[in-house]
Design a protein around this motif. Structure first.
Motif, PDB file in Angstrom:
ATOM      1  N   ARG A   1      17.293 -45.041 -34.968  1.00  0.00           N
ATOM      2  CA  ARG A   1      17.551 -45.973 -33.187  1.00  0.00           C
ATOM      3  C   ARG A   1      16.848 -44.559 -32.483  1.00  0.00           C
TER       4      ARG A   1
ATOM      5  N   SER B   1      29.394 -31.358 -31.487  1.00  0.00           N
ATOM      6  CA  SER B   1      29.326 -29.858 -32.216  1.00  0.00           C
ATOM      7  C   SER B   1      28.849 -29.141 -30.481  1.00  0.00           C
TER       8      SER B   1
ATOM      9  N   LYS C   1      27.277 -27.068 -27.072  1.00  0.00           N
ATOM     10  CA  LYS C   1      25.915 -26.842 -26.821  1.00  0.00           C
ATOM     11  C   LYS C   1      25.771 -25.857 -25.890  1.00  0.00           C
TER      12      LYS C   1
ATOM     13  N   TYR D   1      26.311 -42.503 -35.850  1.00  0.00           N
ATOM     14  CA  TYR D   1      25.187 -42.880 -35.190  1.00  0.00           C
ATOM     15  C   TYR D   1      23.762 -41.610 -34.937  1.00  0.00           C
TER      16      TYR D   1
HETATM   17  P1  NAP Z   1      22.965 -39.123 -29.303  1.00  0.00           P
HETATM   18  O1  NAP Z   1      22.017 -38.216 -28.698  1.00  0.00           O
HETATM   19  O2  NAP Z   1      22.904 -39.965 -30.484  1.00  0.00           O
HETATM   20  O3  NAP Z   1      24.046 -38.575 -28.757  1.00  0.00           O
HETATM   21  C1  NAP Z   1      25.242 -39.222 -28.853  1.00  0.00           C
HETATM   22  C2  NAP Z   1      26.377 -37.883 -28.329  1.00  0.00           C
HETATM   23  O4  NAP Z   1      27.835 -38.181 -28.226  1.00  0.00           O
HETATM   24  C3  NAP Z   1      26.328 -36.431 -28.632  1.00  0.00           C
HETATM   25  O5  NAP Z   1      25.965 -35.633 -28.354  1.00  0.00           O
HETATM   26  C4  NAP Z   1      27.414 -36.700 -30.025  1.00  0.00           C
HETATM   27  O6  NAP Z   1      27.847 -34.700 -30.330  1.00  0.00           O
HETATM   28  C5  NAP Z   1      28.128 -37.428 -29.520  1.00  0.00           C
HETATM   29  N1  NAP Z   1      29.758 -37.125 -29.868  1.00  0.00           N
HETATM   30  C6  NAP Z   1      29.171 -38.603 -30.926  1.00  0.00           C
HETATM   31  N2  NAP Z   1      30.478 -38.853 -31.770  1.00  0.00           N
HETATM   32  C7  NAP Z   1      31.369 -37.791 -31.072  1.00  0.00           C
HETATM   33  C8  NAP Z   1      32.599 -37.889 -30.995  1.00  0.00           C
HETATM   34  N3  NAP Z   1      33.488 -38.579 -32.350  1.00  0.00           N
HETATM   35  N4  NAP Z   1      33.184 -36.857 -30.882  1.00  0.00           N
HETATM   36  C9  NAP Z   1      32.638 -36.090 -29.688  1.00  0.00           C
HETATM   37  N5  NAP Z   1      31.250 -35.923 -29.097  1.00  0.00           N
HETATM   38  C10 NAP Z   1      30.989 -37.091 -30.052  1.00  0.00           C
HETATM   39  O7  NAP Z   1      22.900 -40.945 -28.357  1.00  0.00           O
HETATM   40  P2  NAP Z   1      22.755 -41.222 -27.230  1.00  0.00           P
HETATM   41  O8  NAP Z   1      20.739 -41.904 -27.291  1.00  0.00           O
HETATM   42  O9  NAP Z   1      22.738 -40.064 -25.952  1.00  0.00           O
HETATM   43  O10 NAP Z   1      22.940 -42.575 -26.389  1.00  0.00           O
HETATM   44  C11 NAP Z   1      24.479 -42.760 -26.469  1.00  0.00           C
HETATM   45  C12 NAP Z   1      24.877 -44.234 -26.457  1.00  0.00           C
HETATM   46  O11 NAP Z   1      24.495 -44.550 -25.034  1.00  0.00           O
HETATM   47  C13 NAP Z   1      24.600 -44.815 -26.747  1.00  0.00           C
HETATM   48  O12 NAP Z   1      25.166 -44.821 -28.437  1.00  0.00           O
HETATM   49  C14 NAP Z   1      24.537 -46.787 -26.934  1.00  0.00           C
HETATM   50  O13 NAP Z   1      26.140 -46.740 -27.098  1.00  0.00           O
HETATM   51  C15 NAP Z   1      24.433 -45.651 -25.860  1.00  0.00           C
HETATM   52  N6  NAP Z   1      23.825 -46.428 -24.002  1.00  0.00           N
HETATM   53  C16 NAP Z   1      24.017 -47.728 -23.146  1.00  0.00           C
HETATM   54  C17 NAP Z   1      22.645 -48.238 -22.681  1.00  0.00           C
HETATM   55  C18 NAP Z   1      23.402 -49.072 -21.451  1.00  0.00           C
HETATM   56  O14 NAP Z   1      22.213 -49.645 -20.758  1.00  0.00           O
HETATM   57  N7  NAP Z   1      24.514 -49.339 -20.661  1.00  0.00           N
HETATM   58  C19 NAP Z   1      21.576 -48.162 -22.772  1.00  0.00           C
HETATM   59  C20 NAP Z   1      21.171 -46.917 -23.584  1.00  0.00           C
HETATM   60  C21 NAP Z   1      22.478 -46.365 -24.783  1.00  0.00           C
HETATM   61  P3  NAP Z   1      26.812 -34.125 -31.167  1.00  0.00           P
HETATM   62  O15 NAP Z   1      25.633 -34.150 -30.200  1.00  0.00           O
HETATM   63  O16 NAP Z   1      27.571 -32.838 -31.301  1.00  0.00           O
HETATM   64  O17 NAP Z   1      26.017 -34.491 -32.147  1.00  0.00           O
END
Ligand code: NAP
Length: 309
Positions: free
Chosen positions: A86, A165, A167, A309
Protein backbone atom coordinates in the motif's frame (compact mmCIF):
# COMPACT_ATOMS: atom_id res chain seq x y z
CA UNK A 1 11.15 -6.24 -17.64
CA UNK A 2 8.45 -3.61 -17.38
CA UNK A 3 6.28 -1.71 -14.94
CA UNK A 4 2.63 -1.32 -15.86
CA UNK A 5 0.82 1.81 -14.71
CA UNK A 6 -2.83 0.80 -14.30
CA UNK A 7 -4.13 3.64 -12.12
CA UNK A 8 -6.15 6.72 -13.14
CA UNK A 9 -5.17 7.76 -16.71
CA UNK A 10 -5.59 11.41 -15.72
CA UNK A 11 -2.61 11.06 -13.36
CA UNK A 12 -0.43 8.96 -15.67
CA UNK A 13 1.77 11.83 -16.88
CA UNK A 14 2.52 12.97 -13.30
CA UNK A 15 3.49 9.48 -12.20
CA UNK A 16 5.58 8.88 -15.31
CA UNK A 17 7.46 12.13 -14.70
CA UNK A 18 8.05 11.37 -11.02
CA UNK A 19 9.13 7.76 -11.65
CA UNK A 20 11.42 8.63 -14.55
CA UNK A 21 12.97 11.45 -12.51
CA UNK A 22 14.18 8.73 -10.14
CA UNK A 23 15.17 6.24 -12.85
CA UNK A 24 14.88 7.30 -16.51
CA UNK A 25 15.73 3.79 -17.70
CA UNK A 26 12.61 2.12 -16.29
CA UNK A 27 10.31 0.64 -18.94
CA UNK A 28 6.96 2.10 -17.88
CA UNK A 29 3.85 1.06 -19.79
CA UNK A 30 0.25 2.19 -19.49
CA UNK A 31 -2.95 0.21 -19.23
CA UNK A 32 -4.42 -1.03 -21.59
CA UNK A 33 -1.48 -0.77 -24.06
CA UNK A 34 0.97 -2.90 -22.12
CA UNK A 35 2.39 -5.01 -24.96
CA UNK A 36 3.24 -8.63 -24.14
CA UNK A 37 1.63 -9.63 -20.84
CA UNK A 38 4.62 -11.86 -20.00
CA UNK A 39 6.93 -8.80 -19.89
CA UNK A 40 5.10 -7.14 -17.01
CA UNK A 41 6.86 -7.62 -13.66
CA UNK A 42 5.23 -4.96 -11.52
CA UNK A 43 1.84 -3.25 -11.61
CA UNK A 44 0.83 0.11 -10.14
CA UNK A 45 -2.88 0.34 -9.34
CA UNK A 46 -5.15 2.74 -7.47
CA UNK A 47 -8.07 1.70 -5.26
CA UNK A 48 -9.11 -0.99 -7.74
CA UNK A 49 -7.54 -2.87 -10.64
CA UNK A 50 -8.85 -1.80 -14.07
CA UNK A 51 -8.97 -5.45 -15.22
CA UNK A 52 -7.71 -8.93 -14.50
CA UNK A 53 -4.12 -8.78 -13.19
CA UNK A 54 -3.91 -12.58 -13.14
CA UNK A 55 -3.06 -12.46 -16.86
CA UNK A 56 0.45 -11.26 -15.98
CA UNK A 57 2.11 -14.63 -15.40
CA UNK A 58 5.51 -13.15 -14.46
CA UNK A 59 4.16 -10.49 -12.11
CA UNK A 60 6.40 -10.09 -9.04
CA UNK A 61 4.40 -7.55 -7.04
CA UNK A 62 1.56 -5.06 -7.03
CA UNK A 63 1.78 -1.52 -5.70
CA UNK A 64 -1.25 0.58 -4.83
CA UNK A 65 -1.07 4.36 -4.88
CA UNK A 66 -3.72 4.33 -2.14
CA UNK A 67 -3.08 4.04 1.60
CA UNK A 68 -6.26 1.98 2.15
CA UNK A 69 -6.47 -1.24 0.12
CA UNK A 70 -9.90 -2.50 1.22
CA UNK A 71 -11.44 -2.29 -2.30
CA UNK A 72 -8.38 -3.84 -3.92
CA UNK A 73 -8.40 -6.80 -1.54
CA UNK A 74 -11.98 -7.55 -2.59
CA UNK A 75 -11.07 -7.44 -6.31
CA UNK A 76 -11.32 -10.85 -8.00
CA UNK A 77 -8.70 -9.80 -10.57
CA UNK A 78 -6.04 -9.37 -7.87
CA UNK A 79 -3.63 -12.33 -7.93
CA UNK A 80 -3.95 -13.84 -4.44
CA UNK A 81 -0.35 -15.05 -4.29
CA UNK A 82 1.65 -11.91 -5.22
CA UNK A 83 2.90 -9.40 -2.66
CA UNK A 84 0.86 -6.22 -2.45
CA UNK A 85 2.15 -2.92 -1.07
CA UNK A 86 0.00 0.00 0.00
CA UNK A 87 1.10 3.63 -0.29
CA UNK A 88 2.79 5.40 2.54
CA UNK A 89 3.66 8.81 1.18
CA UNK A 90 4.90 11.68 3.29
CA UNK A 91 2.92 14.08 1.07
CA UNK A 92 -0.28 12.16 1.85
CA UNK A 93 0.53 11.98 5.56
CA UNK A 94 1.08 15.73 5.74
CA UNK A 95 -2.21 16.44 3.99
CA UNK A 96 -4.18 14.13 6.29
CA UNK A 97 -2.67 15.84 9.32
CA UNK A 98 -3.53 19.26 7.86
CA UNK A 99 -7.12 18.14 7.33
CA UNK A 100 -7.57 16.75 10.83
CA UNK A 101 -5.74 19.55 12.66
CA UNK A 102 -7.69 22.16 10.68
CA UNK A 103 -11.02 20.66 11.81
CA UNK A 104 -9.86 20.12 15.41
CA UNK A 105 -8.78 23.77 15.66
CA UNK A 106 -11.99 24.89 13.95
CA UNK A 107 -13.91 23.11 16.71
CA UNK A 108 -11.65 24.44 19.49
CA UNK A 109 -11.99 28.02 18.20
CA UNK A 110 -15.77 27.69 17.72
CA UNK A 111 -15.66 28.10 13.93
CA UNK A 112 -19.20 26.79 13.26
CA UNK A 113 -20.78 29.00 15.96
CA UNK A 114 -18.88 32.09 14.83
CA UNK A 115 -19.84 31.55 11.19
CA UNK A 116 -23.49 31.08 12.18
CA UNK A 117 -23.31 34.26 14.30
CA UNK A 118 -21.90 36.24 11.38
CA UNK A 119 -24.71 34.98 9.13
CA UNK A 120 -27.15 36.33 11.76
CA UNK A 121 -25.16 39.62 12.11
CA UNK A 122 -24.63 38.72 15.76
CA UNK A 123 -21.55 39.74 17.77
CA UNK A 124 -20.64 36.55 19.64
CA UNK A 125 -17.82 36.94 22.10
CA UNK A 126 -17.04 34.78 25.09
CA UNK A 127 -14.35 32.80 26.87
CA UNK A 128 -11.74 30.85 24.92
CA UNK A 129 -11.06 27.19 25.52
CA UNK A 130 -7.57 25.85 25.96
CA UNK A 131 -6.50 22.74 24.01
CA UNK A 132 -5.62 21.20 27.37
CA UNK A 133 -9.32 21.11 28.26
CA UNK A 134 -10.36 19.18 25.14
CA UNK A 135 -9.88 15.43 25.20
CA UNK A 136 -9.25 14.00 21.72
CA UNK A 137 -9.57 10.33 20.81
CA UNK A 138 -7.92 8.77 17.76
CA UNK A 139 -9.07 5.42 16.38
CA UNK A 140 -6.09 4.00 14.46
CA UNK A 141 -2.55 4.91 15.47
CA UNK A 142 -0.80 3.84 12.28
CA UNK A 143 1.13 6.06 9.90
CA UNK A 144 -1.65 8.66 9.72
CA UNK A 145 -3.02 8.43 13.27
CA UNK A 146 0.46 8.67 14.78
CA UNK A 147 1.34 11.77 12.75
CA UNK A 148 -1.94 13.44 13.69
CA UNK A 149 -1.25 12.53 17.34
CA UNK A 150 2.23 14.08 17.22
CA UNK A 151 0.92 17.39 15.86
CA UNK A 152 -2.06 17.54 18.25
CA UNK A 153 0.24 16.72 21.16
CA UNK A 154 2.48 19.61 20.14
CA UNK A 155 -0.60 21.87 20.27
CA UNK A 156 -1.39 20.71 23.80
CA UNK A 157 -4.42 18.43 23.36
CA UNK A 158 -4.72 15.47 25.75
CA UNK A 159 -4.91 12.36 23.56
CA UNK A 160 -6.32 8.86 23.84
CA UNK A 161 -5.60 6.42 21.04
CA UNK A 162 -6.86 3.02 20.03
CA UNK A 163 -5.13 0.41 17.90
CA UNK A 164 -4.76 -3.36 17.63
CA UNK A 165 -1.41 -3.34 19.44
CA UNK A 166 -0.47 -1.01 22.31
CA UNK A 167 1.61 2.06 21.39
CA UNK A 168 4.18 4.25 23.12
CA UNK A 169 3.57 7.69 21.63
CA UNK A 170 4.34 10.99 23.39
CA UNK A 171 1.24 12.38 25.07
CA UNK A 172 -1.03 9.51 24.00
CA UNK A 173 -2.80 7.22 26.46
CA UNK A 174 -2.85 4.00 24.47
CA UNK A 175 -5.66 1.45 24.40
CA UNK A 176 -5.57 -1.77 22.42
CA UNK A 177 -8.08 -4.34 21.27
CA UNK A 178 -11.87 -4.45 21.18
CA UNK A 179 -12.09 -4.94 24.95
CA UNK A 180 -10.45 -1.53 25.55
CA UNK A 181 -12.43 0.48 23.00
CA UNK A 182 -15.08 1.76 25.42
CA UNK A 183 -12.44 2.70 27.98
CA UNK A 184 -10.57 4.66 25.30
CA UNK A 185 -13.66 6.71 24.50
CA UNK A 186 -14.46 7.79 28.07
CA UNK A 187 -14.58 11.59 28.29
CA UNK A 188 -13.54 12.06 24.66
CA UNK A 189 -15.04 15.24 23.19
CA UNK A 190 -13.57 14.94 19.73
CA UNK A 191 -13.19 11.57 18.03
CA UNK A 192 -11.02 11.08 14.94
CA UNK A 193 -11.31 7.91 12.88
CA UNK A 194 -8.21 6.85 10.93
CA UNK A 195 -8.70 3.08 10.85
CA UNK A 196 -8.33 0.81 7.83
CA UNK A 197 -11.55 -0.83 6.66
CA UNK A 198 -11.40 -4.52 7.53
CA UNK A 199 -13.87 -7.18 8.65
CA UNK A 200 -13.08 -6.13 12.23
CA UNK A 201 -13.63 -2.41 11.76
CA UNK A 202 -16.61 -2.30 9.35
CA UNK A 203 -19.50 -0.48 11.06
CA UNK A 204 -17.38 0.40 14.10
CA UNK A 205 -18.68 3.97 14.30
CA UNK A 206 -22.06 3.00 15.70
CA UNK A 207 -24.39 3.95 18.54
CA UNK A 208 -22.28 2.13 21.15
CA UNK A 209 -19.21 4.20 20.24
CA UNK A 210 -21.22 7.44 20.15
CA UNK A 211 -22.84 6.65 23.52
CA UNK A 212 -19.42 6.13 25.12
CA UNK A 213 -18.21 9.65 24.16
CA UNK A 214 -18.72 12.80 26.21
CA UNK A 215 -22.12 14.43 25.57
CA UNK A 216 -21.95 16.90 22.67
CA UNK A 217 -18.88 15.21 21.16
CA UNK A 218 -17.70 15.83 17.60
CA UNK A 219 -16.71 13.18 15.05
CA UNK A 220 -14.03 13.69 12.42
CA UNK A 221 -14.18 10.72 10.07
CA UNK A 222 -11.56 10.48 7.32
CA UNK A 223 -11.06 6.71 7.06
CA UNK A 224 -13.64 4.79 4.99
CA UNK A 225 -17.38 5.23 4.50
CA UNK A 226 -18.28 1.72 5.63
CA UNK A 227 -16.85 2.34 9.10
CA UNK A 228 -19.85 4.54 9.80
CA UNK A 229 -23.39 3.41 10.62
CA UNK A 230 -25.06 6.47 9.13
CA UNK A 231 -28.44 5.97 10.84
CA UNK A 232 -26.70 5.80 14.23
CA UNK A 233 -24.85 9.04 13.53
CA UNK A 234 -28.03 10.83 12.47
CA UNK A 235 -29.80 9.56 15.61
CA UNK A 236 -26.92 10.68 17.85
CA UNK A 237 -26.96 14.15 16.25
CA UNK A 238 -30.74 14.31 16.56
CA UNK A 239 -30.53 13.39 20.25
CA UNK A 240 -27.79 16.00 20.78
CA UNK A 241 -25.45 13.32 22.03
CA UNK A 242 -23.11 14.31 19.22
CA UNK A 243 -23.00 17.98 18.27
CA UNK A 244 -21.25 17.79 14.91
CA UNK A 245 -19.64 15.50 12.38
CA UNK A 246 -17.01 16.23 9.75
CA UNK A 247 -17.07 13.42 7.19
CA UNK A 248 -14.73 12.93 4.24
CA UNK A 249 -15.56 9.37 3.24
CA UNK A 250 -18.84 7.73 2.30
CA UNK A 251 -20.38 4.50 1.12
CA UNK A 252 -20.99 4.90 -1.75
CA UNK A 253 -18.91 7.73 -3.22
CA UNK A 254 -19.82 10.21 -4.55
CA UNK A 255 -22.37 10.82 -1.80
CA UNK A 256 -25.72 10.49 -3.61
CA UNK A 257 -27.74 13.63 -4.33
CA UNK A 258 -30.48 13.98 -1.74
CA UNK A 259 -28.52 12.19 0.99
CA UNK A 260 -29.41 13.75 4.38
CA UNK A 261 -25.74 14.56 5.11
CA UNK A 262 -25.69 17.15 2.30
CA UNK A 263 -28.12 19.46 4.05
CA UNK A 264 -27.68 18.48 7.71
CA UNK A 265 -26.75 21.64 9.66
CA UNK A 266 -24.43 19.69 11.96
CA UNK A 267 -22.63 17.72 9.24
CA UNK A 268 -19.71 18.99 7.21
CA UNK A 269 -19.22 16.97 4.02
CA UNK A 270 -15.92 16.94 2.18
CA UNK A 271 -15.61 14.85 -1.01
CA UNK A 272 -12.86 12.34 -0.04
CA UNK A 273 -10.19 15.01 -0.28
CA UNK A 274 -8.57 14.75 3.15
CA UNK A 275 -5.38 13.33 1.73
CA UNK A 276 -4.26 12.24 -1.68
CA UNK A 277 -1.02 10.63 -2.73
CA UNK A 278 1.42 13.02 -4.38
CA UNK A 279 3.34 11.52 -7.27
CA UNK A 280 6.47 13.56 -6.48
CA UNK A 281 6.89 11.90 -3.09
CA UNK A 282 4.92 8.65 -3.66
CA UNK A 283 7.19 7.62 -6.55
CA UNK A 284 10.10 7.09 -4.15
CA UNK A 285 8.51 4.03 -2.53
CA UNK A 286 7.23 2.76 -5.86
CA UNK A 287 10.68 2.70 -7.40
CA UNK A 288 12.15 1.24 -4.20
CA UNK A 289 9.49 -1.47 -4.17
CA UNK A 290 10.04 -2.27 -7.85
CA UNK A 291 13.73 -2.82 -7.11
CA UNK A 292 12.89 -4.92 -4.05
CA UNK A 293 10.44 -7.04 -6.03
CA UNK A 294 13.03 -7.66 -8.73
CA UNK A 295 15.58 -8.64 -6.05
CA UNK A 296 13.08 -10.99 -4.36
CA UNK A 297 13.01 -8.85 -1.21
CA UNK A 298 9.96 -8.05 0.93
CA UNK A 299 8.19 -4.85 -0.07
CA UNK A 300 8.06 -1.65 1.93
CA UNK A 301 4.57 -1.31 3.48
CA UNK A 302 3.56 -4.77 2.35
CA UNK A 303 -0.09 -5.49 3.14
CA UNK A 304 -0.78 -8.29 5.61
CA UNK A 305 -3.61 -9.94 3.70
CA UNK A 306 -4.61 -12.04 6.73
CA UNK A 307 -5.34 -8.80 8.66
CA UNK A 308 -6.77 -6.91 5.68
CA UNK A 309 -4.45 -3.88 5.95
P1 NAP B 1 -1.97 2.00 9.00
O1 NAP B 1 -0.61 2.60 9.11
O2 NAP B 1 -2.10 0.61 8.50
O3 NAP B 1 -2.64 2.12 10.46
C1 NAP B 1 -3.83 1.50 10.78
C2 NAP B 1 -4.05 1.63 12.28
O4 NAP B 1 -5.33 1.06 12.59
C3 NAP B 1 -3.01 0.87 13.11
O5 NAP B 1 -2.70 1.59 14.28
C4 NAP B 1 -3.74 -0.42 13.46
O6 NAP B 1 -3.31 -1.03 14.66
C5 NAP B 1 -5.16 0.09 13.63
N1 NAP B 1 -6.11 -1.00 13.48
C6 NAP B 1 -6.32 -1.80 12.41
N2 NAP B 1 -7.26 -2.72 12.68
C7 NAP B 1 -7.65 -2.49 13.94
C8 NAP B 1 -8.57 -3.12 14.82
N3 NAP B 1 -9.30 -4.18 14.42
N4 NAP B 1 -8.71 -2.65 16.06
C9 NAP B 1 -7.97 -1.59 16.48
N5 NAP B 1 -7.07 -0.95 15.72
C10 NAP B 1 -6.91 -1.41 14.47
O7 NAP B 1 -2.91 2.88 8.07
P2 NAP B 1 -2.77 4.45 7.73
O8 NAP B 1 -1.76 4.66 6.68
O9 NAP B 1 -2.62 5.20 9.01
O10 NAP B 1 -4.20 4.73 7.08
C11 NAP B 1 -5.39 4.51 7.82
C12 NAP B 1 -6.61 4.61 6.90
O11 NAP B 1 -6.85 5.96 6.54
C13 NAP B 1 -6.48 3.91 5.55
O12 NAP B 1 -6.68 2.50 5.67
C14 NAP B 1 -7.60 4.55 4.78
O13 NAP B 1 -8.80 3.85 5.02
C15 NAP B 1 -7.70 5.95 5.40
N6 NAP B 1 -7.25 7.01 4.47
C16 NAP B 1 -8.15 7.98 4.10
C17 NAP B 1 -7.75 9.00 3.23
C18 NAP B 1 -8.69 10.12 2.86
O14 NAP B 1 -8.36 10.94 2.00
N7 NAP B 1 -9.82 10.23 3.49
C19 NAP B 1 -6.43 9.02 2.72
C20 NAP B 1 -5.57 8.02 3.12
C21 NAP B 1 -5.97 7.02 3.99
P3 NAP B 1 -1.79 -1.61 14.79
O15 NAP B 1 -0.91 -0.39 14.79
O16 NAP B 1 -1.79 -2.32 16.08
O17 NAP B 1 -1.57 -2.49 13.58
Amino acid sequence: MAILYADDPADAADWAKAIHALDPALDLRFWPDFGAAGEIDFVIVGSKAPGDLRQFANLRAIQSTWAGVNLLLGDVGLPPDRPLARMVDRGLTVSMTEYVVFHVLDHLREGPRLRAAQRAHRWLDGPQRSPRSLSVGILGLGVLGADVAAKLHALGFPLRGWSRSRKELPGVTSFAGREQLTACLAGVELLICLLPLTDDTRGILDHTVFAALAPGAVLIHAARGAHLVEADLLAALEAGHLSRAVIDVFAPEPLPAGHPFWRHPAVTVTPHVAAITRAGTGAEDIVANYRRAMAGQPLINQVDRSQGY
